[in-house]
Write an enzyme that holds these catalytic residues in place. Structure first.
Site, short mmCIF file in Angstrom:
data_model
loop_
_atom_site.label_atom_id
_atom_site.label_comp_id
_atom_site.label_asym_id
_atom_site.label_seq_id
_atom_site.Cartn_x
_atom_site.Cartn_y
_atom_site.Cartn_z
N ALA A 1 -5.03 5.07 -4.92
CA ALA A 1 -5.84 5.79 -5.91
C ALA A 1 -5.15 5.81 -7.27
O ALA A 1 -3.92 5.79 -7.36
CB ALA A 1 -6.08 7.22 -5.43
N GLY B 1 -4.74 4.50 -0.96
CA GLY B 1 -6.12 4.00 -0.95
C GLY B 1 -6.23 2.50 -0.75
O GLY B 1 -7.23 2.01 -0.22
N GLU C 1 -6.00 2.05 2.82
CA GLU C 1 -7.26 2.50 3.42
C GLU C 1 -8.35 1.44 3.26
O GLU C 1 -9.19 1.26 4.15
CB GLU C 1 -7.67 3.83 2.78
N GLU D 1 0.61 10.15 0.53
CA GLU D 1 -0.17 11.30 0.05
C GLU D 1 0.52 12.66 0.22
O GLU D 1 0.34 13.55 -0.62
CB GLU D 1 -1.56 11.34 0.73
#
Lengths: 273, 80
Positions: free
Chosen positions: A70, A128, A131, A151
């Site tokens: 992210a 991310g 992911e 995270e």
């Protein structure tokens, strides 16, 4: 009719029987609003069948890696700007929730694509970005790849569906190791634990991925879709729980403090809280 | 393998990876500065070390480690 797309953060086009998606946003394919909007274009195309593509390949042209996850700088500036506008925490949380809903919709579309999907990874495959790779049916890694969920360093859990998808693929001990330590696994170890399907020499990941895409195209398309649906259910309930958990944690002052530290850091050393 | 030998091997490995002269690197050098690398490139170095010595070194054990000698101390714990 097959289409091509040229965005600011990614592009896609058909190469042989495969749809190839190239991530190319400096410094390392951080996923913010712009990337999300372009991923939505791709997701809509995938939902429509991607003109009969038999495989989809994700890879990165950024030498540092597949994706650092992210866009934390954008996340932090978003918080600061919302506060300046006098937005309440409830409204800010709703915006984050809306972003998550959009990214989950996109990632579910990739996850359920009616053809074989492959992540060709190298270097940094973090947060991310990890992911995104986990939405794919197969992950191929060159020996430089490192997989990480950082995270917890920010007071968060992965929010793009990483925990349910990783739990679907590997044992709970591996998930806990990655999640609770925030350490990164090298490609060899990721291969040993079953996260990575194929391990290749540095610089060879795209060639190996294209060879696999060609192989999958030899099979009957409907049979491939049937096999995939049978073996790769969407963990709907866990995904919803993860979203709720992320949204709840996001309201903590710990998150803003950690993001501020990350944003203002000029240290070349790895960010650690 | 002594810690001194290990430090020398780490210096050789880093010099080769980041195209520096091994002779110009010292055991108490700050390897970020001496190699001119950032956090992403430090991950590359970690991968090289793990591959070369066939070990796993959790990132968090490197927190606060800045010198080649310090790096050798952490890696030594992992070498069978």
């Amino acid at each position: 009719m097959s289409r091509t797309f040229e965005g600011k953060t990614l592009r896609f086009s058909h190469v042989g029987s495969a749809l190839e998606v190239v991530l190319n946003r400096a410094p390392c394919n951080e996923i913010g609003l712009e990337t999300l909007t372009e991923l939505e274009v791709l997701a809509n195309y995938v939902r429509d069948g991607a003109s009969g593509a038999r495989a989809m390949i994700f890879y990165s042209e950024i030498p540092t890696g597949f994706s650092a996850g992210a866009d934390l700088k954008a996340l932090y500036t978003g918080i600061v700007e919302r506060r300046a506008k006098g937005m309440t925490m409830a409204a800010a949380t709703q915006e984050v929730r809306s972003f998550l809903d959009r990214i989950h919709s996109v990632f579910n579309a990739f996850d359920m694509a009616p053809f074989t999907t492959i992540a060709a990874t190298h270097g940094v495959v973090f947060g991310g970005g990890f992911e995104l790779a986990l939405t794919c049916d197969v992950i191929i890694a060159d020996k430089s790849a490192r997989f990480c969920f950082p995270e917890l360093r920010l007071g968060l859990v992965p929010g793009f569906g990483g925990i349910p998808r990783l739990s679907r693929d590997v044992g709970n001990a591996v998930v806990r190791d990655l999640l609770l330590t925030g350490r990164s696994l090298n490609a060899t170890r990721a291969h040993e634990v079953g996260l990575v399907s194929q391990l290749v020499a540095r610089g060879e990941v795209l060639a190996a991925t294209r060879a696999l895409a060609t192989q999958t195209a030899r099979f009957d398309a409907a049979t491939t879709t049937t096999a995939k649906t049978f073996m790769k259910p969407i963990p709907t309930e866990q995904l919803a729980n993860e979203k709720a958990l992320f949204t709840m944690l996001f309201t903590s002052p710990i998150v803003e403090a950690a993001l501020a530290k990350f944003f203002h850091s000029t240290d070349v050393r790895p960010y650690l809280p | 393998m002594s810690e001194q030998d290990l430090t020398a091997r780490l210096i050789d490995l880093a010099a080769k990876r980041f195209k520096k002269s091994a002779e110009s690197l010292k055991s108490d050098d700050d390897f970020f500065q001496a190699l001119g690398i950032d956090s992403m490139q430090a991950m590359e170095l970690l991968t090289e070390i793990e591959e070369h010595f066939e070990v796993e070194v959790p990132d968090y054990e490197l927190q606060g480690v800045t010198t080649f000698a310090g790096l050798a101390e952490v890696v030594k714990r992992r070498v069978p």
